[in-house]
Design an enzyme around this catalytic site. Sequence first.
Site, short mmCIF file in Angstrom:
data_model
loop_
_atom_site.label_atom_id
_atom_site.label_comp_id
_atom_site.label_asym_id
_atom_site.label_seq_id
_atom_site.Cartn_x
_atom_site.Cartn_y
_atom_site.Cartn_z
N SER A 125 0.83 -1.21 0.00
CA SER A 125 0.00 0.00 0.00
C SER A 125 0.86 1.25 0.00
CB SER A 125 -0.88 -0.03 1.25
OG SER A 125 -1.48 1.22 1.46
N TYR A 150 -2.21 -1.43 11.07
CA TYR A 150 -2.46 -1.95 9.72
C TYR A 150 -1.31 -1.56 8.78
CZ TYR A 150 -3.83 -1.48 4.87
OH TYR A 150 -3.80 -1.51 3.50
N LYS A 154 1.84 -3.80 6.69
CA LYS A 154 2.26 -3.76 5.28
C LYS A 154 3.77 -3.56 5.19
CE LYS A 154 -1.62 -4.52 3.29
NZ LYS A 154 -1.83 -5.82 2.64
C1 UD1 Z 1 -7.11 4.39 3.69
C2 UD1 Z 1 -6.03 3.99 4.64
C3 UD1 Z 1 -4.91 3.34 3.89
C4 UD1 Z 1 -5.42 2.14 3.13
C5 UD1 Z 1 -6.54 2.59 2.21
C6 UD1 Z 1 -7.16 1.37 1.57
C7 UD1 Z 1 -6.13 5.67 6.44
C8 UD1 Z 1 -5.37 6.73 7.16
N1 UD1 Z 1 -5.54 5.14 5.37
O1 UD1 Z 1 -6.62 5.39 2.82
O2 UD1 Z 1 -3.91 2.92 4.79
O3 UD1 Z 1 -4.38 1.55 2.40
O4 UD1 Z 1 -7.55 3.27 2.95
O5 UD1 Z 1 -8.11 1.75 0.64
O6 UD1 Z 1 -7.21 5.32 6.83
N2 UD1 Z 1 -13.10 10.76 3.23
C9 UD1 Z 1 -14.13 11.61 3.57
N3 UD1 Z 1 -15.27 11.09 4.07
C10 UD1 Z 1 -15.44 9.75 4.26
C11 UD1 Z 1 -14.40 8.87 3.90
C12 UD1 Z 1 -13.23 9.42 3.40
O7 UD1 Z 1 -14.00 12.83 3.43
O8 UD1 Z 1 -16.51 9.34 4.75
C13 UD1 Z 1 -11.85 11.30 2.69
C14 UD1 Z 1 -10.64 11.00 3.56
O9 UD1 Z 1 -10.50 11.96 4.55
C15 UD1 Z 1 -9.52 11.01 2.51
C16 UD1 Z 1 -10.20 10.51 1.26
O10 UD1 Z 1 -11.60 10.70 1.46
O11 UD1 Z 1 -9.08 12.32 2.30
C17 UD1 Z 1 -9.92 9.04 1.00
O12 UD1 Z 1 -10.23 8.33 2.17
P1 UD1 Z 1 -10.25 6.71 2.21
O13 UD1 Z 1 -11.07 6.22 1.09
O14 UD1 Z 1 -10.65 6.34 3.59
O15 UD1 Z 1 -8.75 6.29 1.92
P2 UD1 Z 1 -7.39 6.74 2.64
O16 UD1 Z 1 -7.66 7.34 3.95
O17 UD1 Z 1 -6.60 7.53 1.66
#
Ligand code: UD1
Length: 339
Positions: A125, A150, A154
Amino acid sequence: MKILVTGGTGYIGSHTVVELQARGFEVIIVDDLSNSSIDVLDNIAKISGKKPLFEKFNLTDSEKTEAFFKLHNDIRAVIHFAAFKAVGESVEIPLMYYRNNLVSLINVLQGMIDNNIRDIVFSSSCTVYGQPDQLPAREDTPVQKAVSPYGNTKQICEEIITDTSITANVRSILLRYFNPIGAHETAFIGELPLGVPNCLMPYITQTAIGKRPFLRVWGSDYETPDGTAVRDYIHVVDLAKAHVIAVERLTGGKGKKNVEVFNLGTGNGFSVLEVIKSFERTSGVKLNYEIKERRPGDIVKVWADTEFANKELGWKAENDLDSMTRSAWKWEQALAKKK
Ligand code: UD1
């Protein structure tokens, strides 16, 4: 050529199985179904016309893993997806994450060594980069201390494979995924989050279909063009195709080192608001969302330098953001019809 796909009924695993079958590989899946459904096997068959071989057990069981490898002594290579992946849960129950993710890899590597299987593709990842000082993140960008158990699993798994490759006769490709989203165009397979999703895309589609009242956008005061966090979203089918290329590279003896690392992203960063706009454009649905505080542990921005993967693997992500959000919506609608 028979390929073992651990975690093959999961989100990325199932899409990879379909692409392997399309290239003529025979697939055997091992999955404990802890975060996936047995129906995925039939859904894979609806796409490819072939139901993969399947065995249900947890790979932390060393005796079962050993017996499995002895029985299936014609496996040519392994793609290891099977792992727990919920960041928040890993903070709550770290030992469960360390035990599951590390011990299953150790058992798989032992099974490979004992049975002269040399080639493994590992599901890593971009989380290993943390918030990089320089963007885009290259494969030689320094790995940073993980923010969650997690993420740490990795990193440790990458190290276990690297150490094993020095002495044992093992060759590996570590694939560092950016943010996989979307689903197969047939909508027979896709992401099946258990409970309330943490990730952005399933949260968007579940909100749009009416399962969730609104999406919370975590933070709008980041140092990014529109203030929301930026990620490199990649279509899961593009990601799956890279695994097939990696397997062919290993089994064809084309790898240049015992351990090779590749970023799998598009090279483009999109903000949360841009993903929402794309979703609204492709679905025609107006999304209900509210801006909230930053989510603890989130990084500001990350996207991949894909040059090495493009050049060395001859692979490039083909789908744009609209194609990702369109397919994710089609999948959510297909799920709703099943219920
Ligand atoms: C997350 C994990 C990462 C993992 C990946 C797998 C964290 C810190 N990282 O990445 O280790 O490999 O998932 O797919 O959790 N967001 C919103 N609202 C929501 C959900 C997400 O605004 O309800 C935003 C988040 O703040 C972020 C972006 O969308 O900026 C992507 O979020 P997400 O899909 O959860 O992925 P990551 O956090 O990048």
